[in-house]
Scaffold this motif. Structure first.
Motif, PDB file in Angstrom:
ATOM      1  N   GLU A  74       0.843  -1.191   0.000  1.00 16.95           N
ATOM      2  CA  GLU A  74       0.000   0.000   0.000  1.00 16.95           C
ATOM      3  C   GLU A  74       0.882   1.246   0.000  1.00 16.95           C
ATOM      4  O   GLU A  74       1.747   1.402   0.854  1.00 16.95           O
ATOM      5  N   ARG A  75       0.652   2.108  -0.959  1.00 15.91           N
ATOM      6  CA  ARG A  75       1.378   3.369  -1.071  1.00 15.91           C
ATOM      7  C   ARG A  75       0.371   4.515  -1.190  1.00 15.91           C
ATOM      8  O   ARG A  75      -0.835   4.293  -1.272  1.00 15.91           O
ATOM      9  N   VAL A  76       0.893   5.731  -1.230  1.00 11.93           N
ATOM     10  CA  VAL A  76       0.041   6.918  -1.296  1.00 11.93           C
ATOM     11  C   VAL A  76       0.289   7.660  -2.599  1.00 11.93           C
ATOM     12  O   VAL A  76       1.442   7.883  -2.991  1.00 11.93           O
ATOM     13  N   THR A  77      -0.780   8.058  -3.274  1.00 13.73           N
ATOM     14  CA  THR A  77      -0.665   8.770  -4.542  1.00 13.73           C
ATOM     15  C   THR A  77      -1.440  10.089  -4.472  1.00 13.73           C
ATOM     16  O   THR A  77      -1.633  10.647  -3.386  1.00 13.73           O
ATOM     17  N   GLN A  78      -1.889  10.575  -5.612  1.00 16.31           N
ATOM     18  CA  GLN A  78      -2.523  11.894  -5.728  1.00 16.31           C
ATOM     19  C   GLN A  78      -3.604  12.136  -4.670  1.00 16.31           C
ATOM     20  O   GLN A  78      -4.467  11.302  -4.441  1.00 16.31           O
ATOM     21  N   TYR A  79      -3.526  13.301  -4.032  1.00 21.85           N
ATOM     22  CA  TYR A  79      -4.489  13.747  -3.009  1.00 21.85           C
ATOM     23  C   TYR A  79      -4.533  12.821  -1.786  1.00 21.85           C
ATOM     24  O   TYR A  79      -5.530  12.769  -1.076  1.00 21.85           O
ATOM     25  N   THR A 141       6.668  12.004  -8.523  1.00 22.96           N
ATOM     26  CA  THR A 141       7.261  11.650  -7.234  1.00 22.96           C
ATOM     27  C   THR A 141       6.995  10.186  -6.906  1.00 22.96           C
ATOM     28  O   THR A 141       5.861   9.721  -7.007  1.00 22.96           O
ATOM     29  N   ARG A 142       8.030   9.461  -6.540  1.00 19.68           N
ATOM     30  CA  ARG A 142       7.855   8.064  -6.176  1.00 19.68           C
ATOM     31  C   ARG A 142       6.889   7.956  -4.997  1.00 19.68           C
ATOM     32  O   ARG A 142       6.979   8.718  -4.034  1.00 19.68           O
ATOM     33  N   PRO A 143       5.949   7.003  -5.050  1.00 21.49           N
ATOM     34  CA  PRO A 143       4.961   6.873  -3.973  1.00 21.49           C
ATOM     35  C   PRO A 143       5.579   6.313  -2.702  1.00 21.49           C
ATOM     36  O   PRO A 143       6.377   5.373  -2.749  1.00 21.49           O
ATOM     37  N   GLU A 144       5.214   6.903  -1.585  1.00 17.18           N
ATOM     38  CA  GLU A 144       5.727   6.463  -0.294  1.00 17.18           C
ATOM     39  C   GLU A 144       4.649   5.705   0.480  1.00 17.18           C
ATOM     40  O   GLU A 144       3.460   5.803   0.176  1.00 17.18           O
ATOM     41  N   VAL A 145       5.070   4.974   1.502  1.00 19.34           N
ATOM     42  CA  VAL A 145       4.119   4.356   2.412  1.00 19.34           C
ATOM     43  C   VAL A 145       3.591   5.454   3.331  1.00 19.34           C
ATOM     44  O   VAL A 145       4.193   6.515   3.487  1.00 19.34           O
ATOM     45  N   GLN A 146       2.448   5.202   3.964  1.00 17.11           N
ATOM     46  CA  GLN A 146       1.804   6.216   4.792  1.00 17.11           C
ATOM     47  C   GLN A 146       2.722   6.727   5.908  1.00 17.11           C
ATOM     48  O   GLN A 146       2.685   7.911   6.259  1.00 17.11           O
ATOM     49  N   LYS A 147       3.561   5.855   6.428  1.00 14.68           N
ATOM     50  CA  LYS A 147       4.470   6.230   7.522  1.00 14.68           C
ATOM     51  C   LYS A 147       5.319   7.436   7.144  1.00 14.68           C
ATOM     52  O   LYS A 147       5.524   8.344   7.964  1.00 14.68           O
ATOM     53  N   TYR A 148       5.817   7.460   5.914  1.00 15.35           N
ATOM     54  CA  TYR A 148       6.680   8.559   5.492  1.00 15.35           C
ATOM     55  C   TYR A 148       5.866   9.769   5.031  1.00 15.35           C
ATOM     56  O   TYR A 148       6.303  10.908   5.184  1.00 15.35           O
ATOM     57  N   VAL A 149       4.690   9.531   4.473  1.00 18.28           N
ATOM     58  CA  VAL A 149       3.818  10.640   4.094  1.00 18.28           C
ATOM     59  C   VAL A 149       3.404  11.423   5.337  1.00 18.28           C
ATOM     60  O   VAL A 149       3.294  12.658   5.297  1.00 18.28           O
ATOM     61  N   ASP A 150       3.215  10.732   6.439  1.00 18.20           N
ATOM     62  CA  ASP A 150       2.852  11.397   7.692  1.00 18.20           C
ATOM     63  C   ASP A 150       3.943  12.350   8.162  1.00 18.20           C
ATOM     64  O   ASP A 150       3.674  13.258   8.967  1.00 18.20           O
ATOM     65  N   ALA A 151       5.160  12.137   7.656  1.00 17.97           N
ATOM     66  CA  ALA A 151       6.290  12.982   8.057  1.00 17.97           C
ATOM     67  C   ALA A 151       6.501  14.163   7.107  1.00 17.97           C
ATOM     68  O   ALA A 151       7.412  14.967   7.306  1.00 17.97           O
ATOM     69  N   TYR A 152       5.670  14.280   6.066  1.00 15.76           N
ATOM     70  CA  TYR A 152       5.816  15.369   5.105  1.00 15.76           C
ATOM     71  C   TYR A 152       5.627  16.729   5.778  1.00 15.76           C
ATOM     72  O   TYR A 152       4.740  16.910   6.622  1.00 15.76           O
ATOM     73  N   SER A 153       6.434  17.696   5.368  1.00 13.45           N
ATOM     74  CA  SER A 153       6.206  19.081   5.773  1.00 13.45           C
ATOM     75  C   SER A 153       5.047  19.613   4.942  1.00 13.45           C
ATOM     76  O   SER A 153       4.587  18.967   3.994  1.00 13.45           O
ATOM     77  N   ASP A 154       4.564  20.814   5.262  1.00 16.81           N
ATOM     78  CA  ASP A 154       3.473  21.407   4.482  1.00 16.81           C
ATOM     79  C   ASP A 154       3.846  21.518   3.018  1.00 16.81           C
ATOM     80  O   ASP A 154       3.035  21.236   2.126  1.00 16.81           O
ATOM     81  N   GLU A 155       5.084  21.902   2.729  1.00 17.96           N
ATOM     82  CA  GLU A 155       5.505  22.062   1.339  1.00 17.96           C
ATOM     83  C   GLU A 155       5.595  20.727   0.626  1.00 17.96           C
ATOM     84  O   GLU A 155       5.209  20.604  -0.549  1.00 17.96           O
TER      85      GLU A 155
END
Length: 228
Positions: A74-79, A141-155
């Motif tokens: 499971e990865r994260v994509t658009q929106y 952008t390569r899709p990340e797992v939710q764990k790393y998406v949760d660490a995204y900054s606002d930008e």
């Protein structure tokens, strides 16, 4: 690929940093439609042309080690939408449950066939079906797992304005990231705190300078990087 109105994107992405990138991409909606048409046409063509290779690799993976031929995660994509990315399996079964989510170069979980497939990126071929389904694009952008998406900054969340990609300038620059992770005491920490932020600088630059010729250039560079 659906480019939504600002009020229609997820609330977690609605911040001033993302809006700057949104305004840039909004002016390029026609170009984004062409991008999606290219993705559909080229993925269909490659699926047909590479069908013999699919068969050979399927047999090889099956004979090399126990477990399913394909690996899905499971990865994260658009929106922020979740999807299952497909690859030829290059690691032992349940590898993500017995080690880190990132993979150092000489990770003992990698199979014999997997080492070859990963080295020349043949494990990524099943993502043609992800592209056809609209979950991914050839470039993005390569899709990340939710764990790393949760660490995204606002930008960083601006990268979720477009579908995830198979390749990108960041992927080319960090094509040997497994070597960096190999030297780390904690590969997960190293990826989250060092590698990911640096890759995101490349991904955000790609959004700021988005163009179809630029994406074609990235595809050519990717082929050259793999061959070299």
């Amino acid at each position: 690929m659906q480019f939504k109105e600002w009020d229609g994107i997820p609330e977690f992405m609605q911040n001033e940093d993302v809006k700057k990138y949104y305004e840039i991409l909004k002016r390029k909606r026609f170009s984004l439609k062409i991008k999606r048409s290219f993705d559909v046409g080229m993925s269909l063509l490659l699926i047909v042309l590479l069908s013999p290779l699919f068969f050979v690799l399927t047999v090889w993976v099956r004979l090399d080690s126990k477990g399913p031929v394909y690996y899905k995660q499971e990865r994260v994509t658009q929106y922020g939408r979740k999807f299952h990315i497909f690859k030829f399996r290059t690691m032992v079964t349940n590898a993500d449950k017995i080690g880190a989510l990132v993979t150092p170069r000489y990770d003992p979980r990698i199979t014999k066939a997997g080492r070859v497939l990963r080295k020349i990126r043949l494990d990524e071929i099943p993502q043609l079906f992800n592209i056809l389904a609209g979950d991914m694009s050839f470039v993005g952008t390569r899709p990340e797992v939710q764990k790393y998406v949760d660490a995204y900054s606002d930008e960083m969340k601006a990268t979720l304005l477009l579908p995830a990609g198979v390749t990108s300038e960041a992927s080319i620059e960090y094509k040997d990231e497994d070597r960096l992770l190999e030297e780390a005491e904690d590969p997960d920490w190293m990826y989250k705190n060092r590698v990911l932020p640096e890759k995101m600088e490349w991904n955000l630059k790609a959004l700021r300078t988005y163009s179809l010729p630029g994406e074609f250039k990235t595809l050519v560079k990717t082929v050259w990087a793999v061959l070299s």
